[in-house]
Write an enzyme that holds these catalytic residues in place. Structure first.
Site, short mmCIF file in Angstrom:
data_model
loop_
_atom_site.label_atom_id
_atom_site.label_comp_id
_atom_site.label_asym_id
_atom_site.label_seq_id
_atom_site.Cartn_x
_atom_site.Cartn_y
_atom_site.Cartn_z
N GLU A 45 63.99 68.26 82.88
CA GLU A 45 65.31 67.92 83.39
C GLU A 45 65.20 66.46 83.81
OE1 GLU A 45 66.45 70.98 86.23
OE2 GLU A 45 67.46 69.42 87.37
N ASP A 56 70.77 66.22 96.92
CA ASP A 56 69.33 65.96 96.87
C ASP A 56 68.76 65.52 98.21
OD1 ASP A 56 68.49 66.38 94.08
OD2 ASP A 56 70.09 64.94 93.68
#
Ligand code: PLP
Lengths: 256, 392
Positions: A45, A56
């Site tokens: 990914e 994140d």
């Protein structure tokens, strides 16, 4: 059959490694991904660095800002993937935020991604209904598969709906967390993961967020088709060593 | 033109809820419940009673004689600076804290720029005995120190945001990440008309008290409830949304939104979103924002921490695109000059944010009998360090 469907049809304990494009150095993406494939990783990914990555944690945020400072752009990333595809056959997903796609032009982005050999996308802030009414047909036309997230708060009805639209795999977020937490899998999570397992969804599932060691990877694999490791790998890339050694040491520790 | 939010959370092309799945449950819960709760009689009774006895509303509509003479028109100041805690922000925090309590939440998080929203949140948390955590950019912690001290005395924990430009955008990112990690007990109390639907609509409704009072006060003072122009500064846009709210469908009332040009729109140090921005997504909302050609969000700059934000709320993006509101830019220097002007002419020290609205008076031509309301969103105590440096 496309790369993703073939992988999920033939393999369990799938290891998906997240890496940030343009990190640690602008052109390291090519070697990092190539080495990952050589080391036996099942899919990668590639993160599209964004100024404001809301889902994140600090490690990935930091790698994103460094990559942006390194001068990474979407066009450079597409060039890098083209280069990677000369030797690498494992599925490649891109993970980015919707603003980046809107800015590039979603249609342009999808065509370009398909052209260089991208298999699927993860866009955490793309609402599923917005996707269905605006982009689904475009994605299908270009053979770009989609992965949506589910969390411990997602209702069963919604999980089933999201699973149908997740043509790549269902991204099972393991806990209440942004990426990069460091705990082992606890009782509450086990209950949740068992609940998902019992649904016997047709869509393959990968568990992500907080998978960081052989122990957590192995236990994740007992509930799903495999797992995704992100922050722990980005941390490993911070070491002072060659990319080859950093990648090999990290993957060896997971697999031994 | 329709200026209310539609059932999908959009104002024209702008708005929506572009959020990760981790926030879906909370945002959906809020979306399903907010209108039912906040429009109920019992809620309204409690909200209005706190606004009256705790906040000190209605705030006066003051005829600014000396400014009127200078600009040769009739200027009223809507005195949001006289609210408890010193700005309009508390109109919203009173509303949202009552909602959070009704929804059974026990831990409150907020972002703040100038610290006014942080103080207003810490204040209502103290009042309601709820745990309070405020995210604030490191740069803002430094330049708005008095508000940091107030938040701490009120019992809030102030957590520094150290990424990006270390200002409001980054504090908002951190608050959103906190909510993702703590979805069950936590309520995110947003301070402006930004963020995913239903926040922009909800915050606008709580700030709408400003224009509701304006209508009544103008009617008493001038015999007409409509002014010719309303001027307000725009960071995220909550004080402007409140000042415009009940006039959105009255085309004869000109709405003027004032953005921070910083050092100037031709420098790299500016926060003039409509002049420098384009359409995109920030903090879960489709709107106009400052970004580069890669879609990376630009680090904005303004001397005023409350206007130092690279986006505007989706309602304002819609008002801009549909030309319902006129957007004007004011530089740091022009705002500082206006702050001294209103201080020395009217005896009111304004917040640096509000000084931008005052500075816009220089840039507009008025007809002699025109009636103008400037929304004086806050008082200037927090900015004394910046003001005294400028005086030297
Ligand atoms: C006094 C004052 N005015 C204006 C603003 C800008 O916010 P908004 O545009 O949401 O009114 C702030 C924000 O901190 C403020 O403290």
């Amino acid at each position: 059959m496309n790369r993703l469907d073939k992988l999920f049809a033939n393999k369990n304990n799938i290891l998906n490694i997240y890496t940030t494009a343009g990190y640690p150095k602008l052109n390291d993406t090519i070697e990092v991904v190539t080495r990952l494939a050589e080391a036996g990783v099942d899919m990668v990914e590639i993160g599209l660095p964004f100024s404001d990555p809301l889902a994140d944690g600090p490690t990935i945020q930091n790698s994103n800002s460094i990559a942006i400072k390194n001068g990474i752009t979407l066009d450079i990333i597409f060039e890098q993937i083209k280069e990677i595809r000369k030797t690498v056959q494992i599925p490649i997903l891109l993970m980015g935020y919707l603003n980046q796609l809107l800015n590039y032009g979603v249609s342009n982005f999808i065509k370009k991604a398909a052209e260089v050999g991208v298999d699927g996308l993860i866009i955490p802030d793309m609402p599923i209904d917005y996707y269905c009414s605006n982009y689904k047909a475009l994605f299908i036309r270009n053979n770009i598969q989609m992965s949506f997230l589910i969390t411990p708060q997602t209702s069963i009805k919604r999980i089933e709906a999201i699973a149908i639209e997740s043509t790549a795999f269902l991204y099972v977020v393991s806990s209440y967390a942004i990426t990069g937490n460091n705990h082992s899998i606890n009782q509450t999570q086990i209950k949740y993961l068992n609940k998902i397992k019992k649904l016997e969804l047709k869509t393959p599932q990968l568990i992500g967020f907080g998978i960081h060691s052989k122990e957590t990877f192995t236990s994740a694999c007992s509930y799903a088709n495999g797992a995704i490791i992100g922050s722990a790998f980005i941390k490993a890339l911070e070491d002072q060593d060659t990319i080859k050694n950093k990648v090999n040491n990290f993957i060896k520790k997971l697999k031994q | 033109m329709n200026y209310t939010v539609n059932n999908k959370g959009f104002y024209g092309d702008f708005g929506g809820a572009f959020i990760p799945e981790m926030l879906h449950h909370n945002i959906n819960e809020l979306k399903e419940n907010y209108l039912g709760i906040i429009t109920s009689d019992s809620f309204q009774k409690e909200y209005k009673s706190l606004l009256k006895d705790y906040v000190g509303r209605p705030t006066p509509l003051f005829f600014a004689k000396n400014l009127s003479k200078k600009y040769n028109c009739t200027i009223y100041l809507k005195r949001e600076d006289l609210n408890h805690t010193g700005a309009h922000k508390i109109n919203n925090t009173i509303g949202q804290i009552l909602l959070a309590k009704k929804m059974g939440k026990t831990r409150i998080i907020a972002e703040t720029g100038a610290g006014q929203h942080g103080v207003a949140t810490a204040t209502v948390c103290a009042l309601m005995n709820l745990k309070c955590i405020v995210y604030m950019g490191e740069v803002d912690i430094e330049r708005q120190a008095p508000n940091v001290a107030r938040m701490k005395m009120l019992g809030a924990e102030v957590r520094p945001a150290s990424s990006g430009s270390k200002t409001l955008k980054d504090a908002t990112n951190e608050a959103i990440r906190d909510w993702i990690a703590n979805p069950v007990d936590t309520y995110y109390l947003i301070g402006s008309v930004v963020g995913p639907h239903p926040y922009p609509d909800m915050v606008a409704r709580f700030q709408a008290i400003i224009s509701e009072e304006m209508q009544q006060q103008l009617l008493v003072k001038t015999g007409k409830k409509n002014p010719d122009k309303i001027i307000a500064c725009v960071g995220g846009g909550s004080n402007a949304a409140g000042a415009f709210y009940h006039y959105l469908n009255t085309a004869s009332v000109q709405l003027i939104a004032v953005e921070a040009d910083g050092l100037g729109v031709h420098t790299s140090k500016s926060a003039a979103t409509t002049q420098l921005g384009s359409e995109g997504i920030i903090h879960g909302s489709k709107t106009i924002l400052m970004q580069n050609k890669e879609g990376q969000i630009t680090e904005p700059y303004s001397i005023s921490a409350g206007l130092d934000y690279p986006g505007i709320g989706p309602l304002h993006a819609h008002l801009f695109k549909s030309s319902r509101a006129q957007f004007i830019g004011v530089t740091d220097q022009e705002a500082l000059k206006a702050a001294y002007l209103i201080t020395q002419k009217e005896g009111i020290i304004p917040a640096l944010e509000s000084a931008h609205a005052i500075a816009a008076l220089e840039k507009i031509s008025f007809k002699p009998k025109e009636c103008v309301v400037v929304n004086l969103s806050g008082r200037g105590d927090k900015d004394m360090k910046t003001y005294s440096t400028y005086l030297k």
